[in-house]
Scaffold this active site. Structure first.
Site, PDB file in Angstrom:
ATOM      1  N   GLU A 214       0.884  -1.177   0.000  1.00 49.12           N
ATOM      2  CA  GLU A 214       0.000   0.000   0.000  1.00 49.12           C
ATOM      3  C   GLU A 214       0.915   1.219   0.000  1.00 49.12           C
ATOM      4  O   GLU A 214       1.484   1.573   1.042  1.00 49.12           O
ATOM      5  CB  GLU A 214      -0.890  -0.008   1.258  1.00 49.12           C
ATOM      6  CG  GLU A 214      -1.808  -1.219   1.372  1.00 49.12           C
ATOM      7  CD  GLU A 214      -3.000  -1.189   0.417  1.00 49.12           C
ATOM      8  OE1 GLU A 214      -3.247  -0.135  -0.199  1.00 49.12           O
ATOM      9  OE2 GLU A 214      -3.660  -2.224   0.278  1.00 49.12           O
ATOM     10  N   CYS A 248      -1.843   9.603   2.250  1.00 49.05           N
ATOM     11  CA  CYS A 248      -1.566   8.986   0.948  1.00 49.05           C
ATOM     12  C   CYS A 248      -2.639   9.375  -0.057  1.00 49.05           C
ATOM     13  O   CYS A 248      -2.391   9.422  -1.250  1.00 49.05           O
ATOM     14  CB  CYS A 248      -1.489   7.476   1.083  1.00 49.05           C
ATOM     15  SG  CYS A 248      -2.980   6.749   1.774  1.00 49.05           S
TER      16      CYS A 248
HETATM   17  P1  NAD Z   1       8.313   4.840   4.852  1.00 48.44           P
HETATM   18  O1  NAD Z   1       8.353   4.062   3.610  1.00 48.44           O
HETATM   19  O2  NAD Z   1       9.457   5.721   5.165  1.00 48.44           O
HETATM   20  O3  NAD Z   1       8.174   3.856   6.115  1.00 48.44           O
HETATM   21  C1  NAD Z   1       7.083   2.971   6.252  1.00 48.44           C
HETATM   22  C2  NAD Z   1       7.489   1.802   7.127  1.00 48.44           C
HETATM   23  O4  NAD Z   1       8.424   0.993   6.414  1.00 48.44           O
HETATM   24  C3  NAD Z   1       8.198   2.180   8.423  1.00 48.44           C
HETATM   25  O5  NAD Z   1       7.750   1.328   9.438  1.00 48.44           O
HETATM   26  C4  NAD Z   1       9.666   1.930   8.097  1.00 48.44           C
HETATM   27  O6  NAD Z   1      10.446   1.665   9.229  1.00 48.44           O
HETATM   28  C5  NAD Z   1       9.557   0.712   7.215  1.00 48.44           C
HETATM   29  N1  NAD Z   1      10.651   0.475   6.279  1.00 48.44           N
HETATM   30  C6  NAD Z   1      11.348   1.382   5.554  1.00 48.44           C
HETATM   31  N2  NAD Z   1      12.235   0.763   4.753  1.00 48.44           N
HETATM   32  C7  NAD Z   1      12.094  -0.567   4.977  1.00 48.44           C
HETATM   33  C8  NAD Z   1      12.732  -1.732   4.466  1.00 48.44           C
HETATM   34  N3  NAD Z   1      13.703  -1.651   3.545  1.00 48.44           N
HETATM   35  N4  NAD Z   1      12.342  -2.937   4.924  1.00 48.44           N
HETATM   36  C9  NAD Z   1      11.354  -3.037   5.835  1.00 48.44           C
HETATM   37  N5  NAD Z   1      10.721  -1.970   6.374  1.00 48.44           N
HETATM   38  C10 NAD Z   1      11.094  -0.751   5.947  1.00 48.44           C
HETATM   39  O7  NAD Z   1       6.947   5.660   4.846  1.00 48.44           O
HETATM   40  P2  NAD Z   1       6.394   6.732   5.880  1.00 48.44           P
HETATM   41  O8  NAD Z   1       7.158   8.005   5.752  1.00 48.44           O
HETATM   42  O9  NAD Z   1       6.261   6.126   7.232  1.00 48.44           O
HETATM   43  O10 NAD Z   1       4.921   6.930   5.314  1.00 48.44           O
HETATM   44  C11 NAD Z   1       4.634   7.804   4.277  1.00 48.44           C
HETATM   45  C12 NAD Z   1       4.456   7.074   2.961  1.00 48.44           C
HETATM   46  O11 NAD Z   1       3.492   6.052   3.114  1.00 48.44           O
HETATM   47  C13 NAD Z   1       3.914   7.979   1.877  1.00 48.44           C
HETATM   48  O12 NAD Z   1       4.511   7.668   0.648  1.00 48.44           O
HETATM   49  C14 NAD Z   1       2.439   7.650   1.859  1.00 48.44           C
HETATM   50  O13 NAD Z   1       1.789   7.961   0.650  1.00 48.44           O
HETATM   51  C15 NAD Z   1       2.480   6.174   2.120  1.00 48.44           C
HETATM   52  N6  NAD Z   1       1.200   5.720   2.652  1.00 48.44           N
HETATM   53  C16 NAD Z   1       0.432   4.895   1.886  1.00 48.44           C
HETATM   54  C17 NAD Z   1      -0.820   4.496   2.350  1.00 48.44           C
HETATM   55  C18 NAD Z   1      -1.713   3.593   1.539  1.00 48.44           C
HETATM   56  O14 NAD Z   1      -2.659   3.065   2.108  1.00 48.44           O
HETATM   57  N7  NAD Z   1      -1.481   3.397   0.252  1.00 48.44           N
HETATM   58  C19 NAD Z   1      -1.262   4.923   3.592  1.00 48.44           C
HETATM   59  C20 NAD Z   1      -0.441   5.760   4.343  1.00 48.44           C
HETATM   60  C21 NAD Z   1       0.794   6.143   3.870  1.00 48.44           C
END
Ligand code: NAD
Length: 489
Positions: A214, A248
């Site tokens: 997502e 998002c």
């Molecule tokens: P992010 O990708 O920085 O982090 C999300 C999660 O992934 C965190 O828990 C982080 O620790 C983990 N993570 C990061 N790299 C990883 C890896 N290589 N392996 C495993 N885990 C890893 O995102 P964020 O800043 O927390 O959230 C914002 C982003 O999320 C935006 O792009 C937003 O659009 C998206 N988002 C999408 C939805 C949806 O439903 N489509 C909902 C909310 C947010």
């Protein structure tokens, strides 16, 4: 650094909890989830405070975008889960005469949920509850930015009486996420940025672990000249600036029909003067949460200005609070029209025709949510049918994703896989398709030996089923087939 033996222990204890939990009926699992819902409602104040503080979110957003959709989804599943997870009868064709067919849903095992910071409660708890109802154990890795919400979720699950180790919250960042994936959970449900999503998918591929991704969006809002303009202005301002654009499904691209473009822009400018922006928890929206995002917003604004965009607002930044930024004369060569912003920027672009609006909306690597505005619902539906998007809303923004019966998920770079609704439970299930052969014959038509007569019968069958033959011919073939079938008895 993640401790490998602790991670292994987390996985192995989760597996033990799973073996007991999967034996419970769906109704028994629902009882735990109902208890969780009641505990959330009882502890509203402390939950709001924890979410607001951790995610730098105004308290209304903690209520609206975290707690309310979570409770709505839980309540929906309490009623629907037994039906969704019950075996489903399927059709059989003439080829499978005297058969029954059905699909059954079984628990997968240990599900790893990796959550983002922006809706740290909803985006952890909704997949968590869904996975539990489908009979799985859960390991939740909340964002490193919101560990307190992770602890809060663990405490709420404990209070709800969930069995030991069934839900385990593991704190940490990217490294911890990677280590948990390496420990081989049975499924990964990831919500976050596209970059991290690609890494998660690559790591999961090493052990063929299924993933749901997502990811981010660049959601278009299309306003036709026959829309209720004042209502659409209110929605655009809310959709672009709620939670400082850090949803998002925020409105990130606004396309307005040229006949109402100037009126729309001037109404937007008037409306944003009424916004209460700041760091207090009772503001309309507050700060940008990370330096990385602030840098990205700055870069997108500079890039747009260098390519000819016109700023309609001053750029006012107080600490990490960005006041609304509205731009026109924008185009798709600018980053702010092609890459996710995740901040309070509203670029507005005019269009002439329905075809042009569709082409502009689809000219994006993303496909998460979209909104179309018109008093002519048929026209709006026609437009939605042409949009490359996982979700769409006619005459409103954002909250369509809170309808619990609708599947939610993106297309293109916004990810793949769905949750919410029936998909939300089935994505965490093993779906087994079962056939029951009720024939008592010694052999089946397709079994050995492969004789010339069998070949003739199969050819006859093909003609009988799929050729345009006169009825008389079909009856003749049927009788020949029946004679052959009798020899199998
Ligand atoms: P992010 O990708 O920085 O982090 C999300 C999660 O992934 C965190 O828990 C982080 O620790 C983990 N993570 C990061 N790299 C990883 C890896 N290589 N392996 C495993 N885990 C890893 O995102 P964020 O800043 O927390 O959230 C914002 C982003 O999320 C935006 O792009 C937003 O659009 C998206 N988002 C999408 C939805 C949806 O439903 N489509 C909902 C909310 C947010």
């Amino acid at each position: 650094m993640p401790n490998a033996s602790e991670i292994e222990k987390t996985l192995s204890t989760a597996r033990v909890a799973f073996t007991q939990w999967k034996k419970k009926t769906v109704l028994e699992r629902v009882a735990y989830v109902s208890a969780l819902r009641k505990i959330i409602v009882k502890n509203l104040d402390s939950i709001i405070a924890c979410i607001s503080e951790s995610a730098n979110k105004v308290s209304m957003e903690a209520l609206n975008s975290d707690i309310l959709p979570t409770l709505e989804m839980i309540k929906y599943y309490e009623k629907q889960a037994p039906k969704i997870l019950a075996p489903k009868k399927k059709k059989t064709s003439f080829l499978f005469y005297n058969h029954d067919a059905y699909v059954e849903y079984k628990a997968l095992g240990v599900v790893l949920i990796i959550a983002p910071w922006n809706c740290p409660f909803q985006l952890a708890l909704v997949p968590l509850v869904s996975a539990l109802l489908a009979g799985n154990a859960v390991i939740l890795k909340p964002s490193e930015i919101t560990p307190k919400v992770g602890d809060l979720i663990a405490a709420l699950c404990h209070k709800a009486g969930l069995p030991k180790n069934l839900v385990q919250v593991v704190l940490g960042g990217k490294d911890m996420g990677e280590a948990l994936i390496q420990a081989r959970p049975d499924k990964i449900f990831f919500t976050g940025s596209g970059g991290a999503g690609k890494n998660v998918m690559a790591a999961a591929a090493k052990n063929m672990i299924p993933v749901v991704l997502e990811l981010g969006g660049k959601d278009p809002m299309i306003v036709f000249e026959d829309a209720d303009i004042d209502r659409a202005v209110g929605a655009a301002v809310y959709g672009a600036f709620a939670h400082a654009g850090q949803f998002c499904v925020a409105v990130e691209r606004l396309y307005v029909h040229e006949l109402v473009f100037e009126e729309f822009v001037s109404k937007i400018m008037k409306r944003i003067t009424t916004l209460n922006v700041g760091t207090a928890y009772d503001c309309d929206f507050g700060p940008i949460n990370t330096q990385g995002q602030i840098d990205r917003i700055e870069e997108q604004v500079q890039d747009a200005l260098a390519k000819g965009a016109t700023l309609l607002t001053d750029i006012i930044i107080q600490k990490s609070v960005w006041y609304p930024v509205v731009l026109k004369n924008v185009n798709h060569k600018m980053q702010l029209m092609s890459e996710e912003t995740f901040g309070p920027l509203l670029p507005i672009m005019p269009f002439k025709t329905e075809e042009e609006a569709v082409a502009l909306a689809n000219d994006s690597p993303y496909g998460l949510n979209a909104s179309v505005w018109s008093r002519n619902i048929k026209k709006a539906q026609r437009v939605v049918s042409q949009l490359e998007t996982g979700n769409a809303y006619i005459n409103d923004v954002i909250k369509n994703i809170g309808n619990p019966d609708l599947p939610f998920g993106g297309v293109k770079q916004s990810g793949f896989g769905k949750y919410h609704g029936a998909d939300g439970l089935r994505t965490f299930s093993i779906e087994t398709a079962v056939m029951v052969n009720k024939n008592q014959t010694k052999r089946e038509i397709n079994w050995f030996p492969y004789t010339a007569e069998l070949a003739k019968t199969v050819r006859g069958l093909i003609n009988f089923l799929y050729a345009d033959l006169p009825l008389r011919e079909k009856i003749k073939i049927f009788l020949t087939m029946r004679r052959f079938m009798k020899t199998l008895q």
